[in-house]
Design an enzyme around this catalytic site. Structure first.
Site: not given
Ligand code: GLU
Length: 435
Positions: A209-212
């Site tokens: 995801s975006k936050r990884d």
């Protein structure tokens, strides 16, 4: 030039995700392999999210990766990108056509598309034949009551208007394809071929995801990764040349790339592997280029700046290059080359507190003062001669010396390090250690 026309169609979200960058790359490779045209189309109909900055992030990321696009609106040398926000007249025209043909209708101020309820077969170039049952597919809104067009509509109209021959995009869009095929049909146009690229997973198998960690291309830009290394790694996220080689020149990938070799299984993202690959690229680069790459990082850490002798910085980097994976490891590892005040790590401090170490340093100072020059060979000969003369091991001098000049018990080869630091710094640090 072939007739192949592909596009990367990102929605500005505030980042360029590794998955998006790979989609752009695969489109670019497909176009460049076949002498086709690669288009950048910014899907910015969501006006709230589509800030100038969010668009710049995409463009900067693509430029950094060397993914150039071929055409855009405007005449002559203007190479785009296309912005959907500037194309509403085109969408309106098609909506009118759909309304006139009875394929769309007005309901509560919005326009809905009459979705066919028949089953649909998607013949995907990567995923194979995928059957969709559209029986329960509702009539989708294609234009909201405020007049703004919906993603499915503009995506299809632009693929039609731009003469896109192959839609290469993430597998998360596979389930949209039956809707898109229905829209093409209603617009009276043949649909392009579709190729949905499998997802990218984290090492633990979860969806990235975006936050990884490692998800954003901007992180690699800021950390001064080698763009060619990142691009090489992205090539292998789902595609392989079918041999074991991993370090591949982009020209070779371009020649060999085809959608048939894109893996149907999900790809696994591995930041460690990417860092390893980056290290391989660093080792193949001239040191002057690594210095150029590391310049903003060394400046931000207030180590080397515009006044620092580039030859000195390069000599320092040369000491670390063999083991370096990422340029952003440098500031922490090279600080003592650029500053006389540097941290003394606890084990180095313990070493320097030993009376035997202090005695070694006291003996070493006059010996090094007398050394003919400060080349690695000369200082090594000096230390070995001193060891023989005093009946100690060379290590009894080497370890305290390293601790005194670098504040660490680990680091590059001592004698090469002394050569780069130079006589004045080395002697001053040895004297300070025993004063
Ligand atoms: N704007 C869509 C996205 O960013 C593009 C979908 C497509 O490539 O067709 O996911």
């Amino acid at each position: 030039m072939s007739d192949i026309r592909v596009r990367f169609a990102p929605s500005p979200t505030g980042m360029l995700h590794v998955g998006g960058a790979r989609t752009a790359l695969f489109n670019w490779l497909f176009a460049r392999h076949g002498g086709g045209t690669f288009i950048l189309r910014i899907e910015d109909t969501d006006r709230a999210r589509s800030t100038e900055e969010a668009v710049a992030i995409i463009i900067d990321g693509l430029r950094w990766l060397g993914l150039d696009w071929d055409e855009g609106p405007g005449a002559g040398g203007d190479r785009g990108p296309y912005f959907q926000s500037q194309r509403s007249a085109i969408y309106d025209r098609h909506v009118e056509r759909l309304l006139a043909a009875g394929a769309a209708y007005e309901a509560e101020g919005a326009i809905r598309f009459r979705m066919p309820k028949s089953p649909c077969l998607v013949r995907d170039l990567i995923c194979g034949d995928v059957r969709f049952d559209r029986a329960d597919e509702p009539d989708i809104v294609i234009r909201r009551s405020d007049g703004s067009p919906v993603f499915h509509l503009v995506n299809v109209i632009d693929d039609l208007e731009m003469g896109i021959t192959h839609v290469i995009r993430g597998e998360d869009h596979l389930s949209n394809t039956p809707k898109h095929l229905a829209l093409f049909d209603a617009l009276g146009a043949p649909a392009p071929s579709y190729a949905h690229i499998p997802l990218i997973l984290n090492p633990d198998g979860s969806k990235m995801s975006k936050r990884d960690e490692g998800a954003s291309i901007g992180e690699y830009m800021r950390a001064a990764f080698v763009p060619e290394a990142v691009r090489n790694y992205l090539c292998l996220l789902g595609w392989s040349p079918k041999d074991d080689r991993e370090i591949l020149a982009i020209d070779e990938v371009r020649q060999r790339f085809d959608l048939g070799h894109v893996n149907r299984a999900n790809a696994r993202f591995d930041l460690k592997k990417l860092a390893w690959m980056n290290g391989q690229y660093l080792r193949a680069m001239p040191v002057s280029e690594i210095r150029e790459l590391a310049r903003p990082l060394l400046a931000a850490a207030q180590l080397a700046d515009g006044d620092t002798d580039p030859a000195y910085t390069e000599a320092v980097i040369g000491l670390f290059r063999e083991k370096l994976q990422r340029a952003d490891e440098l500031p922490a590892r090279v600080a003592y080359f650029f500053r006389d005040e540097f941290p003394i790590e606890p084990d180095a401090a313990a070493r320097l507190a030993e009376p035997a170490s202090r005695e070694s340093i006291r003996l070493l100072i006059p010996a090094l003062e007398a050394a003919a020059d400060f080349s690695a060979a000369a200082t090594e000969a000096t230390v070995r001669a001193l060891a023989t003369e005093t009946g100690r091991k060379a290590a009894a001098f080497i370890h305290p010396c390293r601790a005194a000049v670098s504040g660490s018990t680990a680091g590059p080869s001592l004698f090469h390090m002394l050569e780069v630091l130079g006589r004045d710094r080395v002697l001053a640090r040895l004297r300070a250690a025993v004063s």
